[in-house]
Write a protein that holds these residues in place. Structure first.
Motif, PDB file in Angstrom:
ATOM      1  N   LEU A  65       1.189   0.153 -13.407  1.00 41.27           N
ATOM      2  CA  LEU A  65       1.954   0.927 -12.430  1.00 41.27           C
ATOM      3  C   LEU A  65       2.416   0.034 -11.285  1.00 41.27           C
ATOM      4  O   LEU A  65       3.559   0.147 -10.824  1.00 41.27           O
ATOM      5  CB  LEU A  65       1.103   2.086 -11.885  1.00 41.27           C
ATOM      6  N   GLU A  66       1.553  -0.871 -10.827  1.00 41.58           N
ATOM      7  CA  GLU A  66       1.928  -1.785  -9.749  1.00 41.58           C
ATOM      8  C   GLU A  66       3.143  -2.613 -10.142  1.00 41.58           C
ATOM      9  O   GLU A  66       4.076  -2.796  -9.348  1.00 41.58           O
ATOM     10  CB  GLU A  66       0.753  -2.709  -9.414  1.00 41.58           C
ATOM     11  N   ALA A  94       1.473   2.200  -5.595  1.00 35.60           N
ATOM     12  CA  ALA A  94       2.671   2.190  -4.745  1.00 35.60           C
ATOM     13  C   ALA A  94       2.421   1.372  -3.483  1.00 35.60           C
ATOM     14  O   ALA A  94       3.297   0.599  -3.050  1.00 35.60           O
ATOM     15  CB  ALA A  94       3.063   3.619  -4.387  1.00 35.60           C
ATOM     16  N   ILE A  95       1.250   1.512  -2.896  1.00 40.03           N
ATOM     17  CA  ILE A  95       0.917   0.751  -1.686  1.00 40.03           C
ATOM     18  C   ILE A  95       0.904  -0.751  -1.984  1.00 40.03           C
ATOM     19  O   ILE A  95       1.509  -1.557  -1.260  1.00 40.03           O
ATOM     20  CB  ILE A  95      -0.444   1.198  -1.119  1.00 40.03           C
ATOM     21  N   LYS A  96       0.248  -1.131  -3.071  1.00 39.15           N
ATOM     22  CA  LYS A  96       0.147  -2.551  -3.417  1.00 39.15           C
ATOM     23  C   LYS A  96       1.495  -3.145  -3.805  1.00 39.15           C
ATOM     24  O   LYS A  96       1.733  -4.346  -3.621  1.00 39.15           O
ATOM     25  CB  LYS A  96      -0.871  -2.735  -4.541  1.00 39.15           C
ATOM     26  N   LYS A 100       7.983   2.204  -0.109  1.00 39.82           N
ATOM     27  CA  LYS A 100       8.110   2.783   1.229  1.00 39.82           C
ATOM     28  C   LYS A 100       7.815   4.285   1.279  1.00 39.82           C
ATOM     29  O   LYS A 100       7.325   4.794   2.282  1.00 39.82           O
ATOM     30  CB  LYS A 100       9.524   2.530   1.764  1.00 39.82           C
ATOM     31  N   ARG A 101       8.157   5.016   0.214  1.00 40.18           N
ATOM     32  CA  ARG A 101       8.039   6.481   0.244  1.00 40.18           C
ATOM     33  C   ARG A 101       7.452   6.993  -1.064  1.00 40.18           C
ATOM     34  O   ARG A 101       7.838   6.560  -2.143  1.00 40.18           O
ATOM     35  CB  ARG A 101       9.417   7.117   0.477  1.00 40.18           C
ATOM     36  N   GLU A 137      -1.592   6.619   5.488  1.00 39.29           N
ATOM     37  CA  GLU A 137      -0.339   6.359   6.203  1.00 39.29           C
ATOM     38  C   GLU A 137      -0.349   4.994   6.893  1.00 39.29           C
ATOM     39  O   GLU A 137       0.691   4.340   7.014  1.00 39.29           O
ATOM     40  CB  GLU A 137      -0.082   7.458   7.240  1.00 39.29           C
ATOM     41  N   GLY A 138      -1.516   4.540   7.323  1.00 33.64           N
ATOM     42  CA  GLY A 138      -1.610   3.264   8.021  1.00 33.64           C
ATOM     43  C   GLY A 138      -1.436   2.058   7.127  1.00 33.64           C
ATOM     44  O   GLY A 138      -1.379   0.921   7.616  1.00 33.64           O
ATOM     45  N   GLU A 139      -1.325   2.277   5.819  1.00 35.26           N
ATOM     46  CA  GLU A 139      -1.190   1.168   4.877  1.00 35.26           C
ATOM     47  C   GLU A 139       0.259   0.905   4.487  1.00 35.26           C
ATOM     48  O   GLU A 139       0.527   0.153   3.544  1.00 35.26           O
ATOM     49  CB  GLU A 139      -2.050   1.441   3.640  1.00 35.26           C
TER      50      GLU A 139
END
Length: 302
Positions: A65-66, A94-96, A100-101, A137-139
């Motif tokens: 997925l990354e 998604a974070i890694k 953005k959204r 959210e902070g990531e």
């Protein structure tokens, strides 16, 4: 802020009861703003034209997925109950990947309303995903949860709303005048496009859209008009339907327990008449309001 142009869509299958992903894909493809990549399992028959398709291992490992999400501005989930409980790895991927959204697979009833969650606990899985997104959210990852009410197309054609379009029968709850919000699948796709085009104003919040606010009686009238027949009507009490739904839920029969979701949409203070109980985002997102008679006629025509 510029639109979120590169979009990874997870759940674009043409199968399943709601079949929502294929409608969302068509709306994204129709807008030249977006560059769409469809992410699906290797075993899936999903092979849409005109977009890039990435086939991942059937268990959708986070590492794959990354890689699939790398370079994407947004991830849109239009997955069904089969993915419930697994959304965390999509969020982490998604974070890694620097997305953005994240737009989770909401698109239905008001899952920030505690009455709705208490009535139909399975909706809690969706609320849990939003809670996880809030916590992260902070990531660097923002989110938008889109509530669109009950889906008009599938609600009518599957019998979920209580109408049999072939036998011309209807089950009406109470007096049939309770208003609830509803959207077509195409309009849900337009709402997603609108969110992606307005990333700043839609960041980290719920947005509410609907094609119309309607009632069981209004849908019945539209069906009779579109089909040119009179329906045979059975009236039922909401409390009886809720009792049956809870009994089915206790037995683990989640499909028959769907009555509880319908009940939550008919009761006041459950947040599912968006015009009365929430703020509509249709105008801000470019989502048109629709006419009940016209939508029902289109559904009947197929």
């Amino acid at each position: 802020m510029a639109p979120l142009r590169k979009v990874a869509l997870v759940g674009a299958s043409t199968t399943g009861m709601a079949n929502l992903g294929s409608f969302v894909l068509e709306e994204l493809k129709a807008d030249p703003t977006f560059e769409v990549t469809v992410v699906s399992r290797k075993s899936s028959a999903t092979a849409p034209d005109g977009v890039k398709v990435l086939k991942l291992a059937d268990d959708l490992p986070q590492s794959e997925l990354e890689k699939a999400f790398a370079g994407q501005d947004a991830v849109v989930m239009t997955t069904n109950f089969q993915v419930f409980g697994q959304e965390g790895k999509f969020i982490d991927a998604a974070i890694k990947a620097g997305v953005k959204r994240f737009i989770p697979s909401e698109f239905g009833s008001n899952t920030r309303n505690q009455n709705t969650l208490a009535m139909f606990p399975m909706m809690g899985a969706k609320a849990k995903v939003v809670s996880e997104l809030k916590a992260k959210e902070g990531e660097g990852l923002t989110w938008t949860a889109i509530c669109a009410g009950m889906i008009a197309d599938t609600g009518l054609t599957t019998g979920f709303f209580g109408y049999d379009l072939k036998e011309h029968t209807a089950t009406i709850w109470e007096d049939g005048n309770q208003k609830f919000s509803s959207s077509t699948r195409a309009n849900i796709g337009k709402a997603i496009c609108g969110v992606l085009k307005h990333p700043e104003t839609t960041a980290n919040q719920y947005v509410f859209v609907s094609s119309f606010e309607t009632s069981m009686n209004e849908l019945l009238s539209a069906l009779e008009k579109a089909q040119g027949v009179k329906y045979s009507i059975t009236y039922t009490k909401l409390k009886d339907e809720v009792a049956e739904g809870k009994a089915m839920l206790a037995k683990g029969d989640f499909m028959k327990a769907h009555k509880l979701m319908l009940a939550a949409n008919l009761l006041p203070e459950y947040g599912n008449n968006f015009v009365e109980e929430e703020k509509l985002w249709n105008d801000a997102l470019g989502v048109p309001r629709e006419n009940v008679d016209e939508v029902v006629a289109r559904i009947v025509k197929g």
